[in-house]
Design an enzyme around this catalytic site. Structure first.
Site, mmCIF file in Angstrom:
data_model
loop_
_atom_site.group_PDB
_atom_site.id
_atom_site.type_symbol
_atom_site.label_atom_id
_atom_site.label_comp_id
_atom_site.label_asym_id
_atom_site.label_seq_id
_atom_site.Cartn_x
_atom_site.Cartn_y
_atom_site.Cartn_z
ATOM 1 N N THR A 55 -2.214 1.149 -1.207
ATOM 2 C CA THR A 55 -2.276 -0.304 -1.125
ATOM 3 C C THR A 55 -3.712 -0.765 -0.991
ATOM 4 O O THR A 55 -4.555 -0.051 -0.433
ATOM 5 C CB THR A 55 -1.427 -0.852 0.049
ATOM 6 N N ARG A 56 -3.987 -1.951 -1.529
ATOM 7 C CA ARG A 56 -5.284 -2.579 -1.284
ATOM 8 C C ARG A 56 -5.059 -3.984 -0.755
ATOM 9 O O ARG A 56 -5.936 -4.842 -0.819
ATOM 10 C CB ARG A 56 -6.131 -2.575 -2.566
ATOM 11 N N HIS B 276 6.486 -4.896 0.955
ATOM 12 C CA HIS B 276 6.007 -3.525 0.835
ATOM 13 C C HIS B 276 6.449 -2.653 2.011
ATOM 14 O O HIS B 276 6.642 -1.451 1.863
ATOM 15 C CB HIS B 276 4.495 -3.504 0.626
ATOM 16 N N HIS C 36 3.038 -6.893 3.712
ATOM 17 C CA HIS C 36 4.030 -7.869 4.150
ATOM 18 C C HIS C 36 5.404 -7.209 4.097
ATOM 19 O O HIS C 36 5.528 -6.025 3.797
ATOM 20 C CB HIS C 36 3.945 -9.123 3.267
#
Ligand SMILES: [Zn+2]
Length: 379
Positions: free
Chosen positions: A189-190, A197, A194
């Site tokens: 992830t970048r 995800h 929330h």
């Protein structure tokens, strides 16, 4: 770590975890120094740690050409993106010192080759576009015109930006082994995580032993949420909402390339080196703007035979809270219409946070939203 315990985990890409760290050379003062860009520095550090196994240095022409054309190294092993060092001129000696922006050498490269490359072709093949609005293409077109290739020895690992989250592949492998995990899913992830995800990682976790939350902390676009803010948000989310014995959080030191589908393959291969047997691929993984189709980053996995990559991709749809289902769901699992779904656009979320307003708890955990609000307030 003994072979007996390691054997439970997936093997590194190519079979062995590469280690390119080594002693400091005593002839540094006599060597020409090449200064690396932040992307090249990140790649070099990943070469040192084995995150890019089986690569032992910056790619030579045969590897480069075949990766660009066929997503394979010269050996035939799958590999999706060039890992190259751009220079203006061929160095005079057969060894060069490599330095980061501060000019301090931290590695040595044995010069095997210096070759010209076609930027348009690399852009077209790897990024599927030659438009300079694409941040990856812009970076490629701005770099020097030749590639310098050869094995590297890194004698000074860089100070990690988040020391508490820094874990090399050997360390994550060791952690997984200690916990008795065999099947581990990696999550790239970048962004702040929330509910959507969080849901994907937990769906994946239901079928495996553990999850590696592996946020990218290398260079990203300037409008992405700063890594320092994200790291705080990951911490509060995981402390409050994940079972501590099923999750490892570590930083992924790569720089973003925004190459979409090819980067999804590259990300998966790197996570295999960290010991992940599974890898989450959502919609538009590593994409930017509208350069890639929604499912391109999932479809590209079909270009390989399953056994070739070994790591198993887990494909997910966008998820949302459905008021009628009374739970998180996706288009795959919920029969209801958009009116029942709590969905906020990225623009809407930024607007709420910038005004100091909490998004609905069905969208974001309040603890996470508060950290993002705080970060906006400090701007
Ligand atoms: Zn529903």
């Amino acid at each position: 770590m003994s072979v007996a315990t390691e054997q439970h985990l997936i093997a590194p890409h190519g079979g062995e975890l590469v280690d390119r760290s080594g002693p400091r050379s005593d002839d540094l003062d006599s060597l020409e120094t090449v200064t690396l860009t932040p992307r090249e520095v990140a790649d070099l550090d990943m070469l040192a740690s084995g995150a890019l196994s089986p690569l032992t240095g910056f790619m030579g022409r045969d590897d480069y050409e075949r990766v660009v054309d066929e997503m394979r190294l010269a050996s035939g092993l799958p590999w999706a993106l060039p890992v190259c060092l751009a220079v203006a001129d061929a160095p005079k000696g057969d060894r060069v010192a490599l330095a980061a922006g501060d000019g301090r050498p931290f590695a040595v490269l044995e010069v095997e080759d210096v070759y010209e490359y076609d930027k348009e072709r690399e852009a077209e093949r790897c990024f599927r576009t030659t438009e300079t609005e694409h941040p990856g293409v812009a970076r490629l077109f701005a770099q020097a015109d030749r590639y310098l290739a050869g094995p590297v020895t890194v004698f000074d690992r860089l100070e990690p930006s988040f020391p508490e989250l820094h874990k090399d592949p050997a360390e994550t492998r060791s952690l997984f082994t200690e916990r008795g995990w065999k099947r581990v899913v990696g999550f790239q992830t970048r962004n702040p995580i929330h509910r959507a995800h969080e849901y994907l990682t937990k769906c994946a976790l239901e079928t495996v032993d553990g999850v590696l939350i592996h946020p990218l902390v290398g260079e990203t676009k300037s409008d992405d949420v700063p890594a320092a803010t994200r790291v705080k948000a990951y911490d509060v989310l995981i402390r409050n909402y994940y079972p501590q014995d099923r999750v490892v959080v570590a930083s992924f030191p790569a720089a973003m390339r925004y190459a979409g589908p090819r980067e999804a393959i590259w990300h998966a291969i790197c996570r295999k080196n960290y010991g992940c047997s599974h890898f989450i691929v959502g919609r538009d993984h590593a994409g930017v703007g509208s350069y890639y189709g929604t499912y391109d980053a999932q479809l590209i996995f079909d270009e390989f035979e399953a056994h070739e990559l070994d790591i198993e991709p887990m494909f997910f749809e966008h998820s949302f809270w459905c008021k009628a289902c009374g739970q998180m769901a996706t288009a795959k699992t919920c029969p209801h219409g958009g009116d029942d779904h709590v969905f906020l656009s990225g623009t809407k979320v930024r607007e709420l946070l910038a005004n100091g307003d909490l998004p609905p708890t069905e969208f974001s955990r309040p603890e996470v939203a508060e950290i993002l609000i705080e970060s906006y307030a400090q701007k």
